[in-house]
Design a protein around this motif. Structure first.
Motif, PDB file in Angstrom:
ATOM      1  N   ARG A  23      -0.254   4.343  -6.896  1.00 36.61           N
ATOM      2  CA  ARG A  23      -1.387   3.189  -6.430  1.00 36.61           C
ATOM      3  C   ARG A  23      -1.339   2.259  -7.789  1.00 36.61           C
ATOM      4  NH1 ARG A  23      -5.946   4.361  -8.570  1.00 36.61           N
ATOM      5  NH2 ARG A  23      -5.559   6.532  -8.386  1.00 36.61           N
ATOM      6  N   ARG A  54      -8.976  -2.413   1.097  1.00 35.99           N
ATOM      7  CA  ARG A  54      -8.072  -1.893   0.468  1.00 35.99           C
ATOM      8  C   ARG A  54      -8.581  -0.508  -0.234  1.00 35.99           C
ATOM      9  NH1 ARG A  54      -8.382  -6.547  -4.277  1.00 35.99           N
ATOM     10  NH2 ARG A  54      -8.150  -7.713  -2.588  1.00 35.99           N
ATOM     11  N   THR A 111       0.842  -1.182  -0.070  1.00 35.48           N
ATOM     12  CA  THR A 111       0.025  -0.001   0.145  1.00 35.48           C
ATOM     13  C   THR A 111       0.950   1.148   0.200  1.00 35.48           C
ATOM     14  OG1 THR A 111      -0.207   0.186   2.392  1.00 35.48           O
ATOM     15  CG2 THR A 111      -1.953  -1.159   1.257  1.00 35.48           C
ATOM     16  N   ARG A 152      -0.367  -2.321  -8.847  1.00 34.77           N
ATOM     17  CA  ARG A 152      -1.550  -3.070  -9.487  1.00 34.77           C
ATOM     18  C   ARG A 152      -1.274  -4.001 -10.565  1.00 34.77           C
ATOM     19  NH1 ARG A 152      -6.713  -2.819 -11.785  1.00 34.77           N
ATOM     20  NH2 ARG A 152      -6.211  -0.641 -12.789  1.00 34.77           N
ATOM     21  N   TYR A 182      -1.628   8.123   1.752  1.00 37.88           N
ATOM     22  CA  TYR A 182      -2.542   9.081   1.312  1.00 37.88           C
ATOM     23  C   TYR A 182      -2.386  10.147   2.531  1.00 37.88           C
ATOM     24  CZ  TYR A 182      -4.286   5.408  -1.779  1.00 37.88           C
ATOM     25  OH  TYR A 182      -4.244   4.520  -2.641  1.00 37.88           O
ATOM     26  N   GLU A 209      -2.459  11.611  -3.215  1.00 39.17           N
ATOM     27  CA  GLU A 209      -1.594  10.390  -3.457  1.00 39.17           C
ATOM     28  C   GLU A 209      -0.405  10.699  -4.273  1.00 39.17           C
ATOM     29  OE1 GLU A 209      -3.518   7.337  -5.557  1.00 39.17           O
ATOM     30  OE2 GLU A 209      -3.901   8.590  -7.345  1.00 39.17           O
TER      31      GLU A 209
END
Length: 388
Positions: free
Chosen positions: A240, A289, A156, A244, A159, A192
């Motif tokens: 982010r 998440r 993670t 992924r 933020y 972010e």
């Protein structure tokens, strides 16, 4: 930059403000060779005798105790940008993991770790890394050098949120864990980290890569061709989205030929929400998440379907749900174990069978109410979900 260091000279680390005495000084030739002193311009080593990890760090300035000048410019403390929790598969290895992280800290002071506890995975460590590659290197070293079998949670990022109402109205806060991400209605702004990416790929694969860039919210900048058939693309993307599975998808689409490098650009506004997974109406923080608003339904469906396939059945019917934006957006039902309570009956009045089935139904309802529908999740289910 000037002066001379000899054995037993009192010294100080300017940034860490740690005082010590040089136990030994020497040069590399190519092994370590002790010498009487080191002068300005020479390359060598100093044995400090400091036993605390994290004191001596790359870029710090070593000076004599009487030196009053400022430390050399350019030194910056490393700031973690990717966070993940590391747990031993067996809690018997917790002490070994703690010692291993301490030893690695001596040679790599750029990562941070602190102890944490999870009701599902036991005791472990919350670790901060400089990037995804850094996370992979530390995990691999722990496995190879210390023979540890680990559970690494989904990486993670941090933020920066600003509250618009409640007791924290107008305040800014850094959120490190998805489980602690505030509800959407409480926030006025979310920021972010973004990254600048340089991608090199054969020209033949550019058409395949373009849909992937759109899927991961990338902003395409300049491009340039070089060599025989290669192109360089300059992109900007949320960190982010880079985490992924972007790199794995890129390698698949380019047959392994494309490569990327990235650096942190700064913070930008984000349109993200927290996705919670509920089992029997209870939120499981380990599966929470933070995802983009535009794909939250897709992510919820995927997570719920995966958990539905691996979660063992219980004595009562239970729901697996994905919750975001203040509502349930995905749901699957796991049927209960069933037993034919009328199997011993042959013939006779149908009402006798109906009474037994009704009694069984009431018993299951009473059991669920008594236990409030709580489900004990086996550890192997957590392991399979974390490694997805």
């Amino acid at each position: 930059m000037s002066g001379k260091i000899s054995r037993n000279t009192p010294l100080i680390f300017k940034i860490a403000k740690e005082k010590f005495t040089a136990i030994e000084v020497g040069i590399f030739s190519p092994g370590e060779v002790a010498v009487e002193s080191l002068s300005a311009g020479e390359i060598g080593y100093i044995v400090t005798g400091i036993k605390q990890p994290g004191i001596a760090s790359v870029g710090d300035t070593v000076a004599s105790m009487n030196d009053t000048l400022a430390p050399l410019p350019g030194y910056m403390l490393p700031r973690p940008v990717v966070w993940a929790s590391i747990y031993p598969e067996s809690q018997d290895d917790f002490t070994t993991l703690k010692q291993a992280l301490g030893k690695l800290k001596l040679s790599d002071s750029s990562y941070t770790y602190e102890e944490e506890s999870s009701g599902s995975l036991g005791r472990g460590f919350r670790c901060g890394f400089l990037g995804m590659l850094h996370l992979e290197i530390i995990s691999e070293r722990l496995h190879r050098e210390f023979n540890l079998e680990l559970v690494v949670t989904m990486p993670t990022i941090t933020y920066e949120v600003t509250y618009k109402q409640g007791a924290k109205a107008g305040k800014r806060e850094i959120i490190y864990s998805p489980a602690h991400f505030p509800d959407e209605g409480l926030l006025s702004e979310i920021k972010e980290p973004w990254v600048n990416i340089t991608m090199i790929t054969p020209i033949a694969y550019v058409n395949n890569i373009m849909p992937l860039l759109y899927e991961h919210e990338a902003e395409l900048g300049d491009s340039e061709n070089f060599g025989k058939d290669r192109t360089r693309l300059f992109l900007k993307m949320p960190l982010r989205e880079l985490m992924r599975n972007f790199f794995d998808k890129l390698k698949s689409l380019s047959s392994g030929f494309a490569s990327i490098s990235y650096e942190i650009e700064g913070m930008r506004k984000a349109d993200v929400v927290r996705l919670d997974i509920l089992v029997a109406d209870e939120v499981l923080p380990a599966f929470s998440r933070v995802v983009s608003r535009r794909i939250v339904e897709q992510e919820a469906e995927s997570a719920v379907e995966k958990l539905h396939n691996i979660l063992p059945r219980q004595m009562f019917v239970m729901n697996i749900q994905g919750k975001a934006l203040g509502r349930i957006i995905s749901s699957r039902k796991v049927s209960a174990f069933s037993k034919d309570v009328t199997q011993h009956m042959y013939g006779g009045d149908i009402t006798r069978k109906m009474k037994l089935r009704e009694k069984q139904k009431k018993g299951k309802k009473k059991m669920k109410e008594r236990g409030k529908g709580k489900v004990n999740i086996p550890q192997d289910v957590f392991l399979k979900m974390m490694r997805s």
